[in-house]
Design a protein around this motif. Structure first.
Motif, short mmCIF file in Angstrom:
data_model
loop_
_atom_site.label_atom_id
_atom_site.label_comp_id
_atom_site.label_asym_id
_atom_site.label_seq_id
_atom_site.Cartn_x
_atom_site.Cartn_y
_atom_site.Cartn_z
N GLY A 1 3.85 12.70 -8.21
CA GLY A 1 3.78 11.36 -8.76
C GLY A 1 3.27 10.39 -7.72
N ILE A 2 2.34 9.52 -8.12
CA ILE A 2 1.77 8.53 -7.19
C ILE A 2 1.95 7.15 -7.82
CG2 ILE A 2 -0.27 7.77 -5.94
CD1 ILE A 2 -1.34 10.61 -6.15
N GLY A 3 2.77 6.33 -7.19
CA GLY A 3 3.03 4.99 -7.70
C GLY A 3 2.92 3.95 -6.60
N LYS A 4 3.22 2.70 -6.96
CA LYS A 4 3.21 1.62 -5.97
C LYS A 4 4.50 1.65 -5.17
CE LYS A 4 0.02 -1.91 -7.59
NZ LYS A 4 -0.16 -3.36 -7.87
N GLY A 5 4.37 1.54 -3.85
CA GLY A 5 5.54 1.54 -3.00
C GLY A 5 6.23 0.18 -2.96
N ASP A 6 7.48 0.18 -2.57
CA ASP A 6 8.23 -1.08 -2.44
C ASP A 6 7.79 -1.86 -1.21
OD1 ASP A 6 9.73 -0.46 -4.72
OD2 ASP A 6 11.12 0.76 -3.54
N SER A 7 7.50 -1.15 -0.14
CA SER A 7 7.09 -1.82 1.10
C SER A 7 5.73 -1.36 1.59
CB SER A 7 8.13 -1.56 2.20
OG SER A 7 8.28 -0.16 2.43
N GLN A 8 5.22 -0.25 1.03
CA GLN A 8 3.92 0.27 1.41
C GLN A 8 3.02 0.34 0.16
OE1 GLN A 8 3.15 1.10 4.66
NE2 GLN A 8 5.20 0.41 5.29
N LYS A 9 1.75 0.68 0.36
CA LYS A 9 0.80 0.71 -0.75
C LYS A 9 1.13 1.78 -1.77
CE LYS A 9 -4.16 0.96 -1.77
NZ LYS A 9 -5.54 1.08 -1.20
N TYR A 10 1.48 2.98 -1.30
CA TYR A 10 1.72 4.11 -2.19
C TYR A 10 3.13 4.67 -2.02
CZ TYR A 10 -3.36 4.36 -2.91
OH TYR A 10 -4.67 4.08 -3.20
N LYS A 11 3.68 5.15 -3.12
CA LYS A 11 4.90 5.96 -3.11
C LYS A 11 4.53 7.32 -3.70
CE LYS A 11 8.87 4.42 -4.69
NZ LYS A 11 9.90 3.97 -5.67
N VAL A 12 4.76 8.38 -2.94
CA VAL A 12 4.45 9.73 -3.40
C VAL A 12 5.75 10.49 -3.64
CG1 VAL A 12 3.38 11.94 -2.81
CG2 VAL A 12 2.23 9.79 -2.22
N ILE A 13 5.89 11.05 -4.84
CA ILE A 13 7.08 11.81 -5.22
C ILE A 13 6.65 13.24 -5.58
CG2 ILE A 13 9.04 11.98 -6.79
CD1 ILE A 13 8.85 8.98 -7.25
N LEU A 14 7.29 14.21 -4.98
CA LEU A 14 6.99 15.62 -5.27
C LEU A 14 8.17 16.27 -5.98
CD1 LEU A 14 5.40 16.79 -1.88
CD2 LEU A 14 4.22 15.96 -3.92
#
Length: 367
Positions: free
Chosen positions: A38-51
């Motif tokens: 999963g690739i979403g918007k991070g809370d403090s960074q540009k991307y949030k990656v979930i595996l």
């Protein structure tokens, strides 16, 4: 003796060299093999990656990190993981709708350039709570369920669109075709609930189709296996075969496309007294109207998700191909005509014959 000794040494060295390729291999138990990313918007960074990583006992381990790039987020996950992480078995990439609205070009380019990600992997957009959808778990294991939802041999139906990484890369770079991406959210009794299809202009989300419109979208593209259409109340048909013919021409106003669709269907549900002729007429009129409405909706978004530019491409000069999306597609006029043929007409004949026999018996007529 010297010749024999030399041969023995050569053979021994050859075997040693062959064995060296196995010395640095890792035990399969030392690997994490994510099935979903999963690739979403991070809370403090540009991307949030979930595996999502399948483990024993039909459970899933979930790892996540945030970073300014997808590669860096994955590297951070690897850094904190007690096992090696390989993406070779990645089957599904889920993208947050917020990123899709901004553009997914960088995400698709990353997936294509990554050496360990298969371009046959599937792409979908999460239209809902991103974290909730990625952390949602059911039994059996999510990696099996997620793949089956998009598998034509399993849970997929024409009410759901389907797109692979390589297709997304091709379409975002195409001069004559845009793309549609399946949209989903977490389900209650199932892993996902499909909401429809995201209509993309190049790599940016500009609109969406519901499930009924998605069926017509797939039908236009020749993906109709298992499609069920409700004609009216208590009347449904199953599509057995579809034939789509396009007739193109260029007028002074611009491109014109006449599309004729011939459907062979089987009636799966029908009330008493409704003949095959009535069902054919009602379905033809309904689908022609729905196709026209769906086409106008897509056309208003200025996104050639149906790939009509590919139909005109063989007879178009290079200048027209380059200008297709900006100049010619907005001027396109399309008319769609649908004709329906019922295959199981014998069902109606037998039913009508039995009704006539029943009426004659009621009147006391000898048969």
């Amino acid at each position: 003796m010297k010749v024999g000794f030399a041969r023995t040494c050569t053979l021994t060295l050859s075997l040693v060299l062959l064995l060296t390729g196995c010395w640095d291999t890792k035990d399969i138990n030392k690997h994490y093999l994510p099935a979903v990313m999963g690739i979403g918007k991070g809370d403090s960074q540009k991307y949030k990656v979930i595996l999502q990583i399948p483990i024993a006992n039909e459970k899933t381990q979930i790892l996540e990190k945030e970073a300014e790039s997808i590669s860096k987020a994955i590297d951070l996950i690897r850094t904190d993981s007690e096992k090696s992480i390989d993406l070779v078995h990645l089957r599904l990439m889920l993208i947050d709708i917020q990123l899709a609205q901004d553009g997914i070009g960088d995400i698709i380019n990353f997936a294509v350039r990554a050496n360990d990600i298969s371009i046959k992997g599937l792409v979908s957009i999460v239209d809902g709570d991103f974290d909730k959808t990625l952390y949602h778990q059911i039994s059996p294991t999510p990696e099996v369920s997620s793949y089956d939802f998009f598998s034509e041999e399993a849970g997929w139906t024409p009410n759901q669109s389907i797109l692979r990484i390589w297709e997304a890369y091709r379409n975002q770079e195409s001069l004559s075709e845009d793309m549609g991406i399946p949209m989903l959210k977490d389900g209650k009794q199932t892993l996902f609930t499909f909401k429809g299809t995201a209509v993309m202009r190049k790599d940016r989300l500009v609109g969406s189709l519901n499930q009924e419109e998605t069926l017509l979208y797939n039908l236009f593209k020749g993906k109709y296996t298992g499609g069920t259409i409700e004609v009216a109340k208590n009347t449904s048909v199953l599509i057995e075969h579809a034939k789509v013919n396009h007739h193109t021409k260029w007028t002074e106003q611009g491109p014109f496309l006449q599309t004729d669709i011939q459907l062979n269907v089987v009636v799966t549900e029908s009330p008493h007294g409704k003949s095959a002729d009535i069902i054919e007429k009602d379905l033809s009129e309904k689908l022609s109207k729905q196709f026209d409405q769906t086409w106008k909706k897509i056309h208003s978004l200025k996104a050639d998700a149906l790939g009509i530019g590919l139909i005109f491409r063989p007879q178009s000069k290079e200048e027209k191909i380059k200008e297709w999306k900006t100049v010619w597609f907005p001027k396109l006029v399309q008319k769609i005509d649908v004709k329906v043929n019922i295959l199981n007409e014998i069902y109606f004949k037998e039913k009508s014959s039995k009704q006539n026999e029943g009426d004659m018996l009621k009147r006391g007529t000898k048969l």
